[in-house]
Design a protein around this motif. Structure first.
Motif, PDB file in Angstrom:
ATOM      1  N   ASP A  53       0.896  -1.137  -0.028  1.00  0.00           N
ATOM      2  CA  ASP A  53       0.015   0.022   0.071  1.00  0.00           C
ATOM      3  C   ASP A  53       0.987   1.144  -0.001  1.00  0.00           C
ATOM      4  OD1 ASP A  53      -2.141   1.478   0.150  1.00  0.00           O
ATOM      5  OD2 ASP A  53      -2.433   1.651   2.251  1.00  0.00           O
ATOM      6  N   GLU A  54       1.446   1.629  -1.152  1.00  0.00           N
ATOM      7  CA  GLU A  54       2.505   2.695  -1.242  1.00  0.00           C
ATOM      8  C   GLU A  54       1.708   4.087  -0.993  1.00  0.00           C
ATOM      9  OE1 GLU A  54       2.265   0.266  -3.623  1.00  0.00           O
ATOM     10  OE2 GLU A  54       4.370  -0.741  -3.633  1.00  0.00           O
ATOM     11  N   ALA A  55       0.514   4.041  -1.526  1.00  0.00           N
ATOM     12  CA  ALA A  55      -0.254   5.415  -1.569  1.00  0.00           C
ATOM     13  C   ALA A  55      -0.508   5.911  -0.011  1.00  0.00           C
ATOM     14  CB  ALA A  55      -1.358   5.407  -2.299  1.00  0.00           C
ATOM     15  N   GLY A  56      -0.770   4.657   0.727  1.00  0.00           N
ATOM     16  CA  GLY A  56      -1.443   4.888   2.060  1.00  0.00           C
ATOM     17  C   GLY A  56      -0.188   5.034   2.986  1.00  0.00           C
ATOM     18  N   PHE A  57       0.917   4.405   2.776  1.00  0.00           N
ATOM     19  CA  PHE A  57       2.213   4.689   3.444  1.00  0.00           C
ATOM     20  C   PHE A  57       2.749   6.036   3.213  1.00  0.00           C
ATOM     21  CE2 PHE A  57       6.945   4.710   3.691  1.00  0.00           C
ATOM     22  CZ  PHE A  57       6.922   4.252   5.024  1.00  0.00           C
ATOM     23  N   VAL A  58       2.746   6.717   2.155  1.00  0.00           N
ATOM     24  CA  VAL A  58       3.224   7.960   1.830  1.00  0.00           C
ATOM     25  C   VAL A  58       2.008   9.001   2.721  1.00  0.00           C
ATOM     26  CG1 VAL A  58       3.744   9.675   0.109  1.00  0.00           C
ATOM     27  CG2 VAL A  58       4.354   7.335  -0.401  1.00  0.00           C
ATOM     28  N   ALA A  59       1.072   8.827   2.325  1.00  0.00           N
ATOM     29  CA  ALA A  59      -0.046   9.558   2.903  1.00  0.00           C
ATOM     30  C   ALA A  59       0.107   9.616   4.426  1.00  0.00           C
ATOM     31  CB  ALA A  59      -1.371   9.339   2.365  1.00  0.00           C
ATOM     32  N   GLY A  60       0.454   8.557   5.157  1.00  0.00           N
ATOM     33  CA  GLY A  60       0.613   8.489   6.744  1.00  0.00           C
ATOM     34  C   GLY A  60       1.767   9.096   7.068  1.00  0.00           C
ATOM     35  N   GLU A  61       2.887   9.104   6.271  1.00  0.00           N
ATOM     36  CA  GLU A  61       4.108   9.704   6.362  1.00  0.00           C
ATOM     37  C   GLU A  61       3.918  11.122   6.398  1.00  0.00           C
ATOM     38  OE1 GLU A  61       7.158   8.620   7.641  1.00  0.00           O
ATOM     39  OE2 GLU A  61       6.264   6.599   8.021  1.00  0.00           O
ATOM     40  N   LEU A  62       3.364  11.553   5.288  1.00  0.00           N
ATOM     41  CA  LEU A  62       3.210  13.278   5.072  1.00  0.00           C
ATOM     42  C   LEU A  62       2.404  13.804   6.211  1.00  0.00           C
ATOM     43  CD1 LEU A  62       2.350  13.288   1.367  1.00  0.00           C
ATOM     44  CD2 LEU A  62       4.348  14.197   2.536  1.00  0.00           C
ATOM     45  N   VAL A  63       1.373  12.944   6.702  1.00  0.00           N
ATOM     46  CA  VAL A  63       0.583  13.542   7.911  1.00  0.00           C
ATOM     47  C   VAL A  63       1.270  13.288   9.267  1.00  0.00           C
ATOM     48  CG1 VAL A  63      -1.553  12.819   9.227  1.00  0.00           C
ATOM     49  CG2 VAL A  63      -1.616  12.792   6.705  1.00  0.00           C
ATOM     50  N   GLU A  64       2.209  12.396   9.441  1.00  0.00           N
ATOM     51  CA  GLU A  64       2.713  12.009  10.502  1.00  0.00           C
ATOM     52  C   GLU A  64       3.806  13.389  10.608  1.00  0.00           C
ATOM     53  OE1 GLU A  64       6.155   9.115  12.065  1.00  0.00           O
ATOM     54  OE2 GLU A  64       4.157   8.182  11.349  1.00  0.00           O
ATOM     55  N   ARG A  65       4.516  13.706   9.588  1.00  0.00           N
ATOM     56  CA  ARG A  65       5.668  14.606   9.479  1.00  0.00           C
ATOM     57  C   ARG A  65       4.956  16.029   9.543  1.00  0.00           C
ATOM     58  NH1 ARG A  65      10.149  12.284   5.745  1.00  0.00           N
ATOM     59  NH2 ARG A  65      10.198  10.314   6.623  1.00  0.00           N
ATOM     60  N   ALA A  66       3.777  16.346   9.034  1.00  0.00           N
ATOM     61  CA  ALA A  66       3.074  17.617   9.054  1.00  0.00           C
ATOM     62  C   ALA A  66       2.618  18.167  10.457  1.00  0.00           C
ATOM     63  CB  ALA A  66       2.057  17.730   8.022  1.00  0.00           C
ATOM     64  N   SER A  67       2.257  17.055  11.223  1.00  0.00           N
ATOM     65  CA  SER A  67       1.568  17.374  12.523  1.00  0.00           C
ATOM     66  C   SER A  67       2.807  17.659  13.745  1.00  0.00           C
ATOM     67  CB  SER A  67       0.842  16.415  12.900  1.00  0.00           C
ATOM     68  OG  SER A  67       1.506  14.894  13.001  1.00  0.00           O
ATOM     69  N   PRO A  68       2.629  18.788  14.283  1.00  0.00           N
ATOM     70  CA  PRO A  68       3.631  19.082  15.409  1.00  0.00           C
ATOM     71  C   PRO A  68       3.767  18.099  16.627  1.00  0.00           C
ATOM     72  CG  PRO A  68       1.716  20.727  15.280  1.00  0.00           C
ATOM     73  CD  PRO A  68       1.560  19.755  14.358  1.00  0.00           C
TER      74      PRO A  68
END
Length: 73
Positions: free
Chosen positions: A58-73
């Protein structure tokens, strides 16, 4: 093709130049070998497929999760 055509004249210029080149052929061979090393050999050994190792299909889900995780303080 007519010999007064612009594209024919450009092609003929380059074809004749490559046909009569001596040192240039060796230099082009060196350039092509270097490009092969850069894009093939280095990619295989030094740049692993990170998504394939960590995403489990699930590459798209992994990338989305990483982006959300890194964007949240």
């Amino acid at each position: 093709m007519q010999k007064d055509n612009f594209f024919y004249r450009v092609y003929d210029l380059y074809a004749d130049g490559f046909r009569h080149m001596r040192l240039g052929k060796t230099l082009w061979a060196i350039i092509l070998i270097k490009l092969f090393i850069i894009f093939v050999i280095l990619k295989i050994f030094f740049f692993p497929n990170f998504l394939k190792q960590h995403a489990d299909g699930d590459e798209a889900g992994f990338v989305a999760g990483e982006l959300v995780e890194r964007a949240s303080p």
